[in-house]
Scaffold this motif. Structure first.
Motif, short mmCIF file in Angstrom:
data_model
loop_
_atom_site.label_atom_id
_atom_site.label_comp_id
_atom_site.label_asym_id
_atom_site.label_seq_id
_atom_site.Cartn_x
_atom_site.Cartn_y
_atom_site.Cartn_z
N ASN A 199 0.82 -1.22 0.00
CA ASN A 199 0.00 0.00 0.00
C ASN A 199 0.85 1.26 0.00
O ASN A 199 0.56 2.24 0.70
CB ASN A 199 -0.95 0.01 1.21
CG ASN A 199 -1.93 -1.14 1.18
OD1 ASN A 199 -2.42 -1.52 0.11
ND2 ASN A 199 -2.24 -1.70 2.34
N GLY A 200 1.94 1.21 -0.79
CA GLY A 200 2.79 2.38 -0.94
C GLY A 200 3.75 2.62 0.20
O GLY A 200 4.42 3.66 0.24
N GLY A 201 3.85 1.69 1.14
CA GLY A 201 4.76 1.85 2.28
C GLY A 201 5.44 0.55 2.63
O GLY A 201 5.21 -0.50 2.01
N TYR A 202 6.29 0.59 3.64
CA TYR A 202 7.02 -0.59 4.09
C TYR A 202 6.47 -1.06 5.43
O TYR A 202 6.34 -0.26 6.36
CB TYR A 202 8.52 -0.29 4.24
CG TYR A 202 9.18 0.18 2.95
CD1 TYR A 202 9.51 -0.71 1.95
CD2 TYR A 202 9.49 1.53 2.78
CE1 TYR A 202 10.12 -0.29 0.78
CE2 TYR A 202 10.10 1.97 1.61
CZ TYR A 202 10.41 1.06 0.61
OH TYR A 202 11.01 1.49 -0.54
N LYS A 203 6.16 -2.35 5.50
CA LYS A 203 5.72 -2.92 6.77
C LYS A 203 6.90 -3.32 7.65
O LYS A 203 6.71 -3.65 8.81
CB LYS A 203 4.83 -4.14 6.52
CG LYS A 203 3.45 -3.78 5.97
CD LYS A 203 2.56 -5.01 5.91
CE LYS A 203 1.14 -4.64 5.47
NZ LYS A 203 0.25 -5.83 5.41
N TYR A 204 8.08 -3.29 7.07
CA TYR A 204 9.30 -3.63 7.81
C TYR A 204 10.14 -2.38 7.98
O TYR A 204 9.93 -1.36 7.30
CB TYR A 204 10.09 -4.71 7.08
CG TYR A 204 10.49 -4.34 5.67
CD1 TYR A 204 11.71 -3.72 5.40
CD2 TYR A 204 9.64 -4.60 4.59
CE1 TYR A 204 12.08 -3.37 4.12
CE2 TYR A 204 10.00 -4.25 3.30
CZ TYR A 204 11.22 -3.65 3.06
OH TYR A 204 11.58 -3.30 1.78
N ASP A 205 11.09 -2.44 8.91
CA ASP A 205 12.00 -1.33 9.14
C ASP A 205 13.08 -1.38 8.07
O ASP A 205 13.93 -2.27 8.07
CB ASP A 205 12.61 -1.44 10.53
CG ASP A 205 13.49 -0.24 10.88
OD1 ASP A 205 13.65 0.65 10.01
OD2 ASP A 205 14.01 -0.19 12.01
N TYR A 206 13.04 -0.40 7.15
CA TYR A 206 13.96 -0.44 6.02
C TYR A 206 15.42 -0.31 6.46
O TYR A 206 16.33 -0.77 5.75
CB TYR A 206 13.62 0.67 5.02
CG TYR A 206 14.40 0.57 3.73
CD1 TYR A 206 15.46 1.44 3.46
CD2 TYR A 206 14.11 -0.43 2.80
CE1 TYR A 206 16.18 1.35 2.29
CE2 TYR A 206 14.83 -0.54 1.63
CZ TYR A 206 15.87 0.35 1.37
OH TYR A 206 16.60 0.23 0.21
N ALA A 207 15.68 0.28 7.62
CA ALA A 207 17.05 0.43 8.10
C ALA A 207 17.69 -0.91 8.43
O ALA A 207 18.93 -1.01 8.50
CB ALA A 207 17.08 1.34 9.32
N THR A 208 16.86 -1.95 8.64
CA THR A 208 17.42 -3.28 8.95
C THR A 208 17.96 -3.98 7.71
O THR A 208 18.76 -4.90 7.82
CB THR A 208 16.35 -4.17 9.61
OG1 THR A 208 15.24 -4.34 8.70
CG2 THR A 208 15.84 -3.55 10.89
N VAL A 209 17.52 -3.56 6.52
CA VAL A 209 17.94 -4.21 5.27
C VAL A 209 19.44 -4.05 5.02
O VAL A 209 20.14 -5.04 4.78
CB VAL A 209 17.11 -3.70 4.08
CG1 VAL A 209 17.65 -4.25 2.76
CG2 VAL A 209 15.65 -4.11 4.24
N PRO A 210 20.00 -2.81 5.07
CA PRO A 210 21.45 -2.69 4.89
C PRO A 210 22.25 -3.44 5.94
O PRO A 210 23.32 -4.00 5.63
CB PRO A 210 21.68 -1.17 4.99
CG PRO A 210 20.38 -0.55 4.68
CD PRO A 210 19.35 -1.50 5.21
N PHE A 211 21.76 -3.47 7.19
CA PHE A 211 22.47 -4.19 8.24
C PHE A 211 22.53 -5.69 7.93
O PHE A 211 23.60 -6.31 8.01
CB PHE A 211 21.78 -3.97 9.59
CG PHE A 211 22.29 -4.86 10.68
CD1 PHE A 211 23.55 -4.66 11.23
CD2 PHE A 211 21.52 -5.92 11.15
CE1 PHE A 211 24.04 -5.49 12.24
CE2 PHE A 211 22.00 -6.75 12.15
CZ PHE A 211 23.25 -6.54 12.69
N LEU A 212 21.39 -6.27 7.55
CA LEU A 212 21.36 -7.69 7.23
C LEU A 212 22.17 -7.99 5.98
O LEU A 212 22.79 -9.06 5.87
CB LEU A 212 19.92 -8.16 7.06
CG LEU A 212 19.07 -8.19 8.33
CD1 LEU A 212 17.63 -8.55 8.01
CD2 LEU A 212 19.65 -9.18 9.35
#
Length: 336
Positions: free
Chosen positions: A27-40
């Protein structure tokens, strides 16, 4: 493994990065914390590099590893540069619109070439400089929208501070890439050992960012490690895998190719993303996109094609007098 194969794979993965990120939205947004993607992604790169380094240990001879603290500390610098660059990016977007920001981002193509020459001492021919400028022109042309669109009025109409930050962002991006290449080619250390150092500090700095976000939010949603996988789907994991894989390919190019190859890969990936968006997201192709693709293809050919494919080299024709001189010389040698 040839550099052009790695560069092609990097182009494909980079082009799919934006598409996967878009598909991971809800729905045009992220349900997850996008800051965790670069960390992982950093953790993934660190794990893969550690496994490959361990595999090298089992072979003979042992991989070369410089473990002096002064050398290891140099790998902190790219993480600091990227941290500053990310903050400058956010600051730039407060003064300019997205379209202007994307166009100014193409400055990193030229700044990479300049720092490539100044810091690494790598000489480029006049034809290669022309190719780099053409690449920047081509990518910019493909991103320019028609004046019939609503965003046209705001295009390149930002305050001077926005342009200054945009130039600073381009310089920092180029500096991070060129400095990383310097580290990778500084000695004959194992690529995987260098990656372990690079991604260890990368993971630490990304984790520090997550902690800082928690402090700013007053731990309202709990510490980041308790909600790190909240909202993750298969597509989100593909984003992490894609981001991690592109980082590993970039480090390979920094070691065995150079920054210019990486710049061409990422630029071609942007064009490929726009083409794929026509079929996936009903993106309407424009004349500017077509012209940009043509200009970028010309640039690619100019930079990597052998000079004799670009310029007709004059054939050296021996004169009659020279041929007679050779015949007399051969005749004298045969008599002697």
């Amino acid at each position: 493994m040839q550099w052009y194969f790695v560069a092609t794979l990097l182009t494909i993965l980079t082009s799919s990065q934006g598409i996967l990120t878009t598909l991971s939205q809800s729905n045009g947004g992220y349900k997850y914390d996008y800051a965790t993607v670069p960390f992982l992604a950093e953790v993934f790169k660190l794990a893969v590099s550690s496994l490959l380094l361990r595999k090298e240990f089992l072979k003979s001879p042992m991989p070369k590893m410089t473990m002096e603290w002064k050398n290891v500390a140099l790998f902190v610098v790219p993480s600091i540069i990227y941290l500053i660059h990310n903050n400058v990016q956010f600051a730039t977007l407060t003064y300019v619109d997205t379209s202007t920001y994307q166009i100014m981002g193409n400055l990193k193509i030229v700044t990479t070439g300049i720092l490539f020459r100044l810091l690494l001492g790598r000489r480029l021919s006049n034809l290669q400089w022309m190719a780099i400028v053409l690449l920047a022109v081509g990518t910019t042309t493909s991103q320019v929208r028609g004046c019939g669109e609503a965003s046209c009025d705001s295009l390149l109409s930002a305050p001077i501070k926005g342009y200054m930050l945009g130039v600073l962002s381009a310089c920092l991006s180029a500096l991070a890439g060129v400095y990383t290449e310097f580290l990778m080619k500084k000695n004959n250390d194992s690529l995987y050992w260098q990656n372990v150092q690079l991604y260890t500090f990368g993971a630490i700095f990304n984790m520090a960012r997550l902690l800082l976000d928690d402090f700013r939010g007053g731990f309202e949603n709990g510490p980041w490690w308790q909600r790190i996988f909240n909202g993750y789907t298969i597509t989100t994991w593909l984003v992490v895998l894609n981001l991690g894989s592109t980082g590993l390919l970039v480090s390979w190019l920094m070691k065995y190719a150079d920054n210019i190859v990486k710049v061409y890969s990422t630029s071609m990936a942007m064009l490929l993303t726009m083409i794929l968006s026509i079929f996936l997201f009903n993106f309407k192709p424009t004349l500017q996109l077509f012209l940009g693709i043509v200009i970028c293809m010309m640039s690619l050919h100019m930079y990597f094609a052998p000079p004799n494919m670009l310029v007709d080299m004059p054939l050296t024709v021996k004169s009659d007098e020279e041929e007679k001189l050779v015949e007399v010389t051969v005749d004298q040698r045969s008599r002697s």
